[in-house]
Design a protein around this motif. Structure first.
Motif, PDB file in Angstrom:
ATOM      1  N   GLY A  71     -29.885  54.498  33.607  1.00 13.27           N
ATOM      2  CA  GLY A  71     -29.017  53.357  33.339  1.00 13.27           C
ATOM      3  C   GLY A  71     -27.644  53.475  33.974  1.00 13.27           C
ATOM      4  O   GLY A  71     -27.211  52.563  34.703  1.00 13.27           O
ATOM      5  N   PRO A  72     -26.907  54.583  33.752  1.00 14.08           N
ATOM      6  CA  PRO A  72     -25.609  54.726  34.409  1.00 14.08           C
ATOM      7  C   PRO A  72     -25.691  54.726  35.932  1.00 14.08           C
ATOM      8  O   PRO A  72     -24.786  54.215  36.604  1.00 14.08           O
ATOM      9  N   LEU A  73     -26.766  55.288  36.494  1.00 13.13           N
ATOM     10  CA  LEU A  73     -26.914  55.305  37.951  1.00 13.13           C
ATOM     11  C   LEU A  73     -27.136  53.891  38.495  1.00 13.13           C
ATOM     12  O   LEU A  73     -26.617  53.540  39.558  1.00 13.13           O
ATOM     13  N   VAL A  74     -27.904  53.088  37.770  1.00 18.54           N
ATOM     14  CA  VAL A  74     -28.089  51.696  38.179  1.00 18.54           C
ATOM     15  C   VAL A  74     -26.774  50.939  38.094  1.00 18.54           C
ATOM     16  O   VAL A  74     -26.417  50.171  38.998  1.00 18.54           O
ATOM     17  N   ASP A  75     -26.013  51.155  37.013  1.00 14.67           N
ATOM     18  CA  ASP A  75     -24.706  50.510  36.882  1.00 14.67           C
ATOM     19  C   ASP A  75     -23.786  50.908  38.031  1.00 14.67           C
ATOM     20  O   ASP A  75     -22.953  50.121  38.487  1.00 14.67           O
ATOM     21  N   ARG A  76     -23.952  52.140  38.513  1.00 11.27           N
ATOM     22  CA  ARG A  76     -23.066  52.644  39.557  1.00 11.27           C
ATOM     23  C   ARG A  76     -23.513  52.225  40.960  1.00 11.27           C
ATOM     24  O   ARG A  76     -22.699  51.797  41.771  1.00 11.27           O
ATOM     25  N   TYR A  77     -24.814  52.318  41.251  1.00  8.19           N
ATOM     26  CA  TYR A  77     -25.275  52.163  42.630  1.00  8.19           C
ATOM     27  C   TYR A  77     -26.068  50.886  42.893  1.00  8.19           C
ATOM     28  O   TYR A  77     -26.369  50.595  44.050  1.00  8.19           O
ATOM     29  N   GLY A  78     -26.442  50.152  41.888  1.00  2.00           N
ATOM     30  CA  GLY A  78     -27.197  48.929  42.106  1.00  2.00           C
ATOM     31  C   GLY A  78     -28.668  49.080  41.768  1.00  2.00           C
ATOM     32  O   GLY A  78     -29.159  50.162  41.455  1.00  2.00           O
ATOM     33  N   ALA A  79     -29.403  47.964  41.875  1.00  2.29           N
ATOM     34  CA  ALA A  79     -30.730  47.886  41.294  1.00  2.29           C
ATOM     35  C   ALA A  79     -31.886  48.127  42.260  1.00  2.29           C
ATOM     36  O   ALA A  79     -32.916  48.652  41.862  1.00  2.29           O
ATOM     37  N   LEU A 124     -34.113  46.538  35.891  1.00  2.00           N
ATOM     38  CA  LEU A 124     -34.447  45.182  35.451  1.00  2.00           C
ATOM     39  C   LEU A 124     -33.494  44.681  34.370  1.00  2.00           C
ATOM     40  O   LEU A 124     -32.900  43.606  34.476  1.00  2.00           O
ATOM     41  N   PHE A 125     -33.326  45.484  33.307  1.00  2.44           N
ATOM     42  CA  PHE A 125     -32.487  45.028  32.201  1.00  2.44           C
ATOM     43  C   PHE A 125     -31.013  45.048  32.567  1.00  2.44           C
ATOM     44  O   PHE A 125     -30.224  44.280  32.013  1.00  2.44           O
ATOM     45  N   GLY A 126     -30.640  45.923  33.504  1.00  2.00           N
ATOM     46  CA  GLY A 126     -29.272  45.880  33.996  1.00  2.00           C
ATOM     47  C   GLY A 126     -28.971  44.570  34.681  1.00  2.00           C
ATOM     48  O   GLY A 126     -27.855  44.036  34.588  1.00  2.00           O
ATOM     49  N   VAL A 127     -29.967  44.010  35.379  1.00  3.48           N
ATOM     50  CA  VAL A 127     -29.793  42.732  36.061  1.00  3.48           C
ATOM     51  C   VAL A 127     -29.819  41.582  35.060  1.00  3.48           C
ATOM     52  O   VAL A 127     -28.918  40.735  35.018  1.00  3.48           O
ATOM     53  N   LEU A 128     -30.862  41.535  34.232  1.00  7.52           N
ATOM     54  CA  LEU A 128     -30.996  40.430  33.288  1.00  7.52           C
ATOM     55  C   LEU A 128     -29.828  40.391  32.300  1.00  7.52           C
ATOM     56  O   LEU A 128     -29.350  39.312  31.928  1.00  7.52           O
ATOM     57  N   GLY A 129     -29.352  41.560  31.894  1.00  7.08           N
ATOM     58  CA  GLY A 129     -28.284  41.619  30.903  1.00  7.08           C
ATOM     59  C   GLY A 129     -26.939  41.166  31.412  1.00  7.08           C
ATOM     60  O   GLY A 129     -26.013  40.952  30.620  1.00  7.08           O
ATOM     61  N   ARG A 130     -26.792  40.994  32.739  1.00  8.95           N
ATOM     62  CA  ARG A 130     -25.522  40.538  33.300  1.00  8.95           C
ATOM     63  C   ARG A 130     -25.451  39.024  33.474  1.00  8.95           C
ATOM     64  O   ARG A 130     -24.466  38.509  34.001  1.00  8.95           O
ATOM     65  N   GLU A 324     -33.173  42.549  22.630  1.00  6.99           N
ATOM     66  CA  GLU A 324     -32.624  42.572  23.989  1.00  6.99           C
ATOM     67  C   GLU A 324     -31.374  41.701  24.105  1.00  6.99           C
ATOM     68  O   GLU A 324     -30.386  42.076  24.759  1.00  6.99           O
ATOM     69  N   THR A 325     -31.398  40.540  23.443  1.00  6.09           N
ATOM     70  CA  THR A 325     -30.228  39.654  23.472  1.00  6.09           C
ATOM     71  C   THR A 325     -29.044  40.296  22.769  1.00  6.09           C
ATOM     72  O   THR A 325     -27.901  40.249  23.259  1.00  6.09           O
ATOM     73  N   LEU A 326     -29.283  40.913  21.623  1.00 11.54           N
ATOM     74  CA  LEU A 326     -28.201  41.576  20.894  1.00 11.54           C
ATOM     75  C   LEU A 326     -27.606  42.719  21.715  1.00 11.54           C
ATOM     76  O   LEU A 326     -26.391  42.914  21.740  1.00 11.54           O
ATOM     77  N   THR A 327     -28.462  43.483  22.400  1.00 13.34           N
ATOM     78  CA  THR A 327     -27.963  44.591  23.222  1.00 13.34           C
ATOM     79  C   THR A 327     -27.082  44.072  24.348  1.00 13.34           C
ATOM     80  O   THR A 327     -26.000  44.610  24.615  1.00 13.34           O
ATOM     81  N   GLY A 334     -21.005  45.079  33.123  1.00 10.16           N
ATOM     82  CA  GLY A 334     -21.114  46.212  34.031  1.00 10.16           C
ATOM     83  C   GLY A 334     -21.696  47.452  33.385  1.00 10.16           C
ATOM     84  O   GLY A 334     -21.966  48.436  34.067  1.00 10.16           O
ATOM     85  N   SER A 335     -21.927  47.419  32.060  1.00 10.43           N
ATOM     86  CA  SER A 335     -22.466  48.582  31.348  1.00 10.43           C
ATOM     87  C   SER A 335     -23.823  48.300  30.729  1.00 10.43           C
ATOM     88  O   SER A 335     -24.311  49.093  29.921  1.00 10.43           O
ATOM     89  N   GLN A 336     -24.445  47.192  31.097  1.00  9.64           N
ATOM     90  CA  GLN A 336     -25.689  46.801  30.452  1.00  9.64           C
ATOM     91  C   GLN A 336     -26.798  47.820  30.673  1.00  9.64           C
ATOM     92  O   GLN A 336     -27.569  48.113  29.756  1.00  9.64           O
ATOM     93  N   GLY A 337     -26.903  48.369  31.893  1.00  9.80           N
ATOM     94  CA  GLY A 337     -27.940  49.360  32.154  1.00  9.80           C
ATOM     95  C   GLY A 337     -27.788  50.579  31.257  1.00  9.80           C
ATOM     96  O   GLY A 337     -28.771  51.117  30.744  1.00  9.80           O
ATOM     97  N   THR A 338     -26.549  51.004  31.034  1.00 10.24           N
ATOM     98  CA  THR A 338     -26.293  52.169  30.184  1.00 10.24           C
ATOM     99  C   THR A 338     -26.650  51.887  28.741  1.00 10.24           C
ATOM    100  O   THR A 338     -27.291  52.709  28.062  1.00 10.24           O
ATOM    101  N   PHE A 339     -26.256  50.715  28.225  1.00 14.11           N
ATOM    102  CA  PHE A 339     -26.552  50.376  26.832  1.00 14.11           C
ATOM    103  C   PHE A 339     -28.060  50.282  26.609  1.00 14.11           C
ATOM    104  O   PHE A 339     -28.578  50.763  25.592  1.00 14.11           O
ATOM    105  N   PHE A 340     -28.782  49.669  27.551  1.00 16.77           N
ATOM    106  CA  PHE A 340     -30.231  49.616  27.417  1.00 16.77           C
ATOM    107  C   PHE A 340     -30.842  51.010  27.528  1.00 16.77           C
ATOM    108  O   PHE A 340     -31.868  51.299  26.904  1.00 16.77           O
TER     109      PHE A 340
END
Length: 401
Positions: A71-79, A124-130, A324-327, A334-340
């Motif tokens: 998750g943090p790596l996706v937030d940092r480098y992309g999907a 995936l969730f890093g993208v959808l969550g933004r 998923e919506t609550l998360t 910018g932190s959605q991947g980490t939270f998921f």
């Protein structure tokens, strides 16, 4: 054709539509094999309850613990790199199931599949969550709809393929995952910066500290854990119990019913699912789950079990988008991947326990005991969701009054 299936969600941005169609293809490929796996391992390869739970649990443990790193790596480098790598890993893992019978190698194959899930879903969730706050419920509802369509198509293909060879189903599914990876790699709109929906953040590990100290998120994780214990029963307790109940019962039918009912319920109840506060959906779904699971202990009827699967599907279709919506709602942009990712670790702990307890109760335990225990876990979800409702200020969940 795309618009007809997506319906009111057809106006999503292109990157979201591409991911949703990928979800349909991926889940169809996935469910071409998963309905066969538990029975294949226990009946064909003669794995006992401990070995069966280890293989299934290894998949889940990797799938839901590795997002803590991914998750943090996706937030940092992309999907995009994560999307491609995740699909490739799953393809290799499925190829292992098609070619191996040694328990250690089966566990390794399960680990590869699980790692693939972790890397792919972190992206995936890093993208959808933004997506914008006002569109989150609709996005996750659409994601659930496409997953359910895959659940309908996949088991039908698996049932047809299993008449020839179960291992061939794993091999075909492996090839499909590799093809999906090539498609993701060659798709221009899947470039990292484009898919992210925003500029990748340089504070991925800072996001981790935020997630671990975020009070509303901590309560949400606690409230979600009973569901992550119950969800794996779809893959272990359900098919094994059905085979014990009646040799005439079709394992694939569980997943076909699950997919068809999920799609139908999503269409009929879309407005309710999108506009009802997610915490309220969570509470209602847990209450229904508690009663449904406990009811299976009352009868040995095959018809009632299939009706239970219908009710379970309604609960699943309600509760997953709500979590998923609550998360996404509580996560800073910018932190959605980490939270998921953190949510997935909690899910891994609860889900692995669910695999072991479910396998043990259904294979070696008394029938009524298993389903009463599952019902009790659903009741615990009601209690924890009530705690989330009363202890978190409405402003902490920005779109969830």
């Amino acid at each position: 054709m795309h618009a007809k299936i997506l319906g009111p969600w057809a106006d999503f941005p292109p990157r979201i539509r591409q991911l949703l169609w990928g979800q349909l293809c991926m889940n169809a490929s996935h469910f071409m094999t998963v309905p066969l796996l538990a029975v294949f391992l226990s009946r064909d390869l003669l794995l006992g309850p401990a070995a069966l739970a280890t293989v299934m649990g290894a998949n889940l443990l990797l799938a839901q613990s590795l997002p803590l790193l991914a998750g943090p790596l996706v937030d940092r480098y992309g999907a995009k790199p994560a999307l491609v790598l995740g699909l490739c890993l799953r393809g290799v893992g499925l190829a292992g199931f098609a070619s191996q019978s040694d328990t250690v190698l089966l566990v390794l194959s399960a680990c590869l599949c699980g790692a693939g899930v972790a890397v792919y879903e972190s992206a995936l969730f890093g993208v959808l969550g933004r997506e914008p706050q006002e569109r989150l419920s609709a996005v996750f509802a659409a994601n659930n709809q496409m997953l359910n369509l895959g659940v309908v198509i996949g088991p039908i293909l698996g049932a047809m393929g299993s008449t020839i060879s179960v291992k061939a189903c794993f091999a075909v599914s492996a090839v499909l995952f590799i093809l999906l990876a090539l498609r993701a790699w060659r798709q221009p709109a899947m470039d990292s910066a484009h898919v992210s929906g925003s500029t990748p953040t340089s504070g991925g590990w800072r996001s981790m500290r935020t997630a671990l100290t975020h009070r509303p998120f901590q309560l949400l994780v606690c409230a979600a854990m009973p569901w992550y214990f119950l969800f794996p029963q779809l893959y272990v307790a359900f098919p094994i119990y059905l085979k014990n109940l009646s040799e005439s019962g079709s394992t694939a039918a569980i997943y076909v019913v699950n997919g068809i009912v999920g799609v139908g319920f999503m269409v009929l109840a879309r407005q309710w699912l999108v506009h009802t506060p997610p915490r309220q959906l969570l509470l209602v779904a847990y209450a229904a789950a508690s009663l449904l699971f406990a009811s299976v202990a009352l009868t040995d009827s095959l018809l009632w079990f299939y009706l239970f699967v219908v009710g379970y599907t309604v609960v699943e279709t309600t509760i997953l988008p709500a979590i998923e919506t609550l998360t996404s709602t509580v996560a800073p942009d910018g932190s959605q991947g980490t939270f998921f990712g953190v949510l997935s670790v909690a899910g891994a702990l609860a889900g692995t326990a669910g695999y072991y307890v479910g396998s043990w109760l259904v294979v070696d335990g008394a029938r009524a005991t298993a389903w009463l225990v599952f019902g009790g876990v659903g009741a615990l979800g009601v209690v924890l969701t009530a705690a989330l409702w009363t202890q978190v200020e409405p402003t902490a969940l920005r779109t969830c009054p």
